[in-house]
Design an enzyme around this catalytic site. Structure first.
Site, short mmCIF file in Angstrom:
data_model
loop_
_atom_site.label_atom_id
_atom_site.label_comp_id
_atom_site.label_asym_id
_atom_site.label_seq_id
_atom_site.Cartn_x
_atom_site.Cartn_y
_atom_site.Cartn_z
CG ASP A 220 47.72 31.61 32.81
OD1 ASP A 220 48.21 31.71 34.20
OD2 ASP A 220 46.74 31.42 32.79
CG HIS A 287 48.14 34.74 33.87
ND1 HIS A 287 47.18 34.13 34.50
CD2 HIS A 287 47.66 35.99 33.66
CE1 HIS A 287 46.19 34.45 35.02
NE2 HIS A 287 46.59 36.00 34.26
CG ASP A 350 45.85 38.19 30.82
OD1 ASP A 350 47.37 38.02 30.51
OD2 ASP A 350 45.02 37.71 31.08
CD GLU A 351 43.57 38.53 34.78
OE1 GLU A 351 42.48 38.47 35.53
OE2 GLU A 351 44.17 37.32 35.21
CD1 TRP A 417 41.79 41.13 28.81
CD2 TRP A 417 40.39 40.51 30.31
NE1 TRP A 417 42.34 41.59 30.22
CE2 TRP A 417 41.36 41.47 30.62
CE3 TRP A 417 39.42 39.90 30.54
CZ2 TRP A 417 41.59 40.35 32.14
CZ3 TRP A 417 39.35 39.87 32.10
CH2 TRP A 417 40.49 40.70 32.66
CG ASP A 444 35.10 31.27 31.11
OD1 ASP A 444 34.42 32.18 30.36
OD2 ASP A 444 35.84 31.29 32.45
CD1 TRP A 492 38.33 33.32 29.58
CD2 TRP A 492 40.37 32.53 29.81
NE1 TRP A 492 39.26 34.22 28.98
CE2 TRP A 492 40.59 33.97 28.87
CE3 TRP A 492 41.74 32.51 29.63
CZ2 TRP A 492 41.46 34.48 27.72
CZ3 TRP A 492 43.11 32.50 29.23
CH2 TRP A 492 42.76 34.15 29.03
#
Ligand code: ACM
Length: 803
Positions: A220, A287, A350-351, A417, A444, A492
């Site tokens: 990441d 990431h 993702d993201e 997710w 988390d 996470w």
């Protein structure tokens, strides 16, 4: 001469048949085998199995197992021997019983017998048959995993209580197999690195829950955690960051770590012995900051070298899409494929905010040349290259649900997710899916709203919510539902810096994840699960798992004080009553008001009780049969306490913000003994609800200067700046967030992160009850300020605030 050290004990003439399905309030119709009258007593008896088996039927009598019990397997039956060894090990750890495994052609009477058996009554993969009767305890399965899970169930039957030595198992017929082949748990080792021992500890626990996929989030922005021999800088540079507040509160100057390839091989083998596949995730194209920090020229879009990130959230660095970068990625994947036999490889996806691609002339030119219409579609092209490469090597691509947005390669599977919608969309398109929806499975998130919860995300995710998930979303046809491979919890690690935090967040919610992923809906029931949990908690204690007891811990409140009204009644001289309860509503609460530790002999809580202030209330929770459920909690109540709220008692000024966090003094502090602070990244503003201001002359605020280490990408513009009166900013206290400013205190100069300080100010005389609004006007480019507690000061206090 055969020793018959296992005795079958008849419990009288009464036939006692019992099904867990019945305990769960469900019918026996799924059980094809023998049935018998079920007595009322049997109905209340609980078989201590988690996850709940598909089919259970209680027989007659009990089987005794002692230190002399023979555990046998057929000669040459390696899977049976492996499972038997594992059972023996668990019995030794949890029960102190030292049995050994023998090879015998036929089983001794009344022994424990494990056997691979192509005619085992359970034909499903990973399934097993477990019979306890006059013949002993027999486990049969058609595959090695089934034998292993049968051994886990046998161990659970043997560890219903905390006792050591010989034990009895009730006669039972179990026919069990998993509802889903994918029963996963993600562990993020990138944000905070978790060492090999911690990962093995998680693997052991997963196996004991019949989970079979450990998803390791290996890379990441904040760290690259896997050695790649042909690109050594990925770990020489990418595995290390300079943490905020380095040197303070035990924070190291350099934070990081990685697994060598030898350690990865060891982990993969360790997991395989426990029937767990490690799914590696290399997160791409976003990431990627740690990779870009290591190889800016090779994989970066801009060619500039950033530092390895210290900001959680979403950072802008993407892998480049040119040939050099794609070859680099293939080189990484080659080593990943060599290390991990997993049929799936997780490519993240993702993201990935596309700013870097969108502003890069080279990427734009490539998009034009490829005929790709926008940056989302470019991620689709990127994924297609990875899918092609993985397919050519005999593997399959899986990625987060964002990979749906750019067009999905035919061979790709999706991990959903952002809710379950991604799963529904993907299954309807014919792609396989794994359910890991954040609203149910992101562990988390804190599990209670208690003040003693450690760091984490603030949207509460109680055990009951995890338990609720049905991995097959409504609205799928039977054909589409076949694409649901299973379910997975996610841990996470932005707020999970230590192995103790890992345990606290995972347990007991992993037990709920396990039941969601293994048990058929017909065998699942929340009440049944709660009834089986105390035995599971007992196993956690025996195995050194540092679980959270928050779901059972006593909440000690002024009666009726879900708001401050009843507190104000007490401040006005009214009667004081204490109410006790807990999140799950199970167990007996025992309490004291004389400062002594509560035991089973202390008063049992029934209804709110009167006290005279000052008082210290201590309360512990036990099961009905006296096993511990939650350690004692204590609350001291006096006038000062009634005039104070801690960070958890404050409310966000703006409800519904997605970025509520509970943060420690510093993000990379190693220990767990940090105060914690609830923050909303968009608004440095809190409400002290319904403060009674009669006779109040001042306010004292325990405050802190924190790192503002959050990548907010396009949401950065939502961070609100309250206008400051000085460069450093102030704390303002208002009567209601739109009301008059009652006090204003300058923030201390300096920039030391993790610094705690007290702010104190007089308040003008006010009467009645008001919501006090507290906000920081410090520049939003600088550190983040937060509040640990707020105290109102009465005129009669011994040291009135300075004017
Ligand atoms: C994710 O939580 N970004 C997959």
């Amino acid at each position: 001469m055969i020793t018959t050290s296992v005795r079958f004990v008849r419990t009288g003439t009464l036939m006692r048949a019992f099904s867990l399905l019945l305990a769960a309030g469900l019918s026996l119709s799924g059980c094809a085998e023998r049935t018998a009258p079920v007595t009322a007593a049997a109905r209340t008896e609980v078989l201590p199995l988690i996850p709940a088996p598909a089919q259970v039927e209680r027989g007659e009598g009990r089987l005794q197992i002692t230190a002399k019990t023979v555990v046998s397997v057929p000669p040459g039956d390696v899977p049976a021997r492996d499972a038997a060894n594992h059972l023996v090990e668990l019995l030794r750890d949890a029960r102190g019983l030292d049995l050994s495994v023998r090879e015998e052609p036929v089983s001794s009477p009344a022994s424990i017998r494990l056997q691979l058996d192509s005619k085992s009554p359970v034909a499903q993969a990973e399934g097993y048959a477990l019979d306890v009767d006059a013949q002993g305890l027999r486990i049969r399965a058609r595959d090695a995993a089934g034998l292993f899970y049968g051994a886990i169930s046998a161990w659970q039957l043997a560890s219903a209580d905390a006792k050591h030595g010989a034990f009895e198992i009730p006669a039972v017929t179990i026919r069990d197999w998993p509802r889903f082949g994918w029963r996963g748990q993600l562990l993020d080792v990138a944000r905070h690195f978790h060492d090999v021992d911690t990962v093995k500890h998680v693997i052991d626990a997963m196996a004991q829950h019949k989970l079979n996929v450990l998803h390791l989030h290996l890379t990441d922005d904040q760290g690259w955690r896997i050695e790649i021999k042909r690109y050594p800088k990925l770990t020489e540079i990418g595995a290390w960051r300079t943490p905020p507040g380095a040197g303070r509160h035990g924070t190291p100057q350099r934070y990081g770590g990685f697994y060598t390839q030898e350690q990865i091989r060891d982990l993969v083998a360790y997991a395989a012995e426990r029937h767990i596949t490690i799914l590696p995730e290399i997160d791409m194209p976003g990431h990627a900051q740690a990779a870009v920090a290591a190889y800016p020229e090779e994989v970066g879009v801009t060619g500039e070298r950033p530092a390895v990130a210290v900001d959680w959230g979403v950072n802008p660095y993407l892998f480049d899409t040119d040939e050099r970068s794609m070859k680099f990625i293939e080189g990484v994947l080659d080593e990943v494929l060599e290390l991990f036999p997993s049929p799936y490889i997780h490519i993240g996806g993702d993201e990935a905010v596309k700013d870097q691609w969108e502003t890069s002339p080279a990427v734009r030119a490539q998009m034009r040349q490829l005929g790709v219409k926008d940056a989302h579609a470019m991620q689709g092209w990127f994924n297609a290259q990875l899918a092609k490469y993985l397919t050519s090597k005999g593997r399959r691509l899986i990625g987060w649900d964002e990979i749906l947005e750019g067009g999905l390669p035919e061979s790709a599977s999706v991990m959903s997710w952002r809710g379950v919608e991604g799963a529904v969309a993907a299954a309807k398109l014919g792609h396989d899916v794994v359910l890991a929806p954040a609203g149910w499975m992101y562990l988390d998130n804190l599990q209670t709203d208690r003040s003693d919860e450690p760091n984490g995300r603030l949207a509460m995710l109680p055990l009951s919510r995890v338990y609720e998930l049905d991995p097959v979303p409504a609205g799928l046809t039977a054909d589409q539902a076949r694409h649901v491979l299973g379910a997975q919890g996610a841990l996470w690690s932005e707020y999970i810096p230590s192995s103790r935090h890992v345990d606290h967040a995972l347990f007991p919610r992993l037990a709920a994840v396990a039941e969601v992923a293994w048990s058929p809906m017909a065998a699942r029931s929340w009440d049944g699960f709660l009834a089986r949990l105390p035995a599971q908690l007992q196993r956690y204690r025996a195995l050194g798992i540092d679980y959270s007891d928050g779901a059972f811990a006593a909440d000690i409140k002024i009666d009726g004080s879900s708001n401050k009204v009843s507190t104000n009644t007490v401040l006005n001289g009214g009667p004081t009553k204490i109410a006790l309860g807990n999140q799950t509503g199970i167990g007996q609460i025992r309490y004291t008001i004389d400062g002594s530790e509560p035991t089973l002999k202390s008063s049992r809580y029934g209804a709110p009780f009167a006290v005279t202030l000052p008082v210290t209330v201590k309360a512990a929770v036990f099961t009905e049969d006296g096993q511990p459920l939650a350690a004692a909690r204590s609350r001291h109540l006096d006038r000062d306490a009634l005039l104070s709220v801690d960070t958890q008692g404050l409310r966000n000024c703006h409800d519904g913000g997605p970025l509520g966090l509970r943060v420690p003094l510093l993000p990379d502090m190693p220990g767990t003994d940090t105060p914690v602070y609830n923050v909303d990244l968009f608004y440095a503003c809190w409400t002290y609800p319904q403060a009674r201001l009669d006779g109040i002359t001042g306010i004292r605020v325990d405050a802190v200067r924190l790192a503002r280490n959050y990548g907010l990408a396009h949401d950065q513009s939502k961070v609100h700046q309250y206008p400051p009166s000085s460069p450093q900013g102030e704390l303002e206290v208002l009567s209601g967030c739109d009301g008059e400013i009652l006090a204003k205190v300058a923030l201390p100069a300096g920039a030391t992160l993790g610094e705690q300080f007290t702010l104190e100010a007089p308040l003008p005389p006010r009467e009645g009850v008001h919501d006090l609004c507290l906000r920081f006007t410090a520049p939003i480019e600088g550190p983040l300020y937060a509040i640990g507690a707020v105290h109102l000061i009465e005129a009669t206090a011994q040291s009135p605030p300075k004017r």
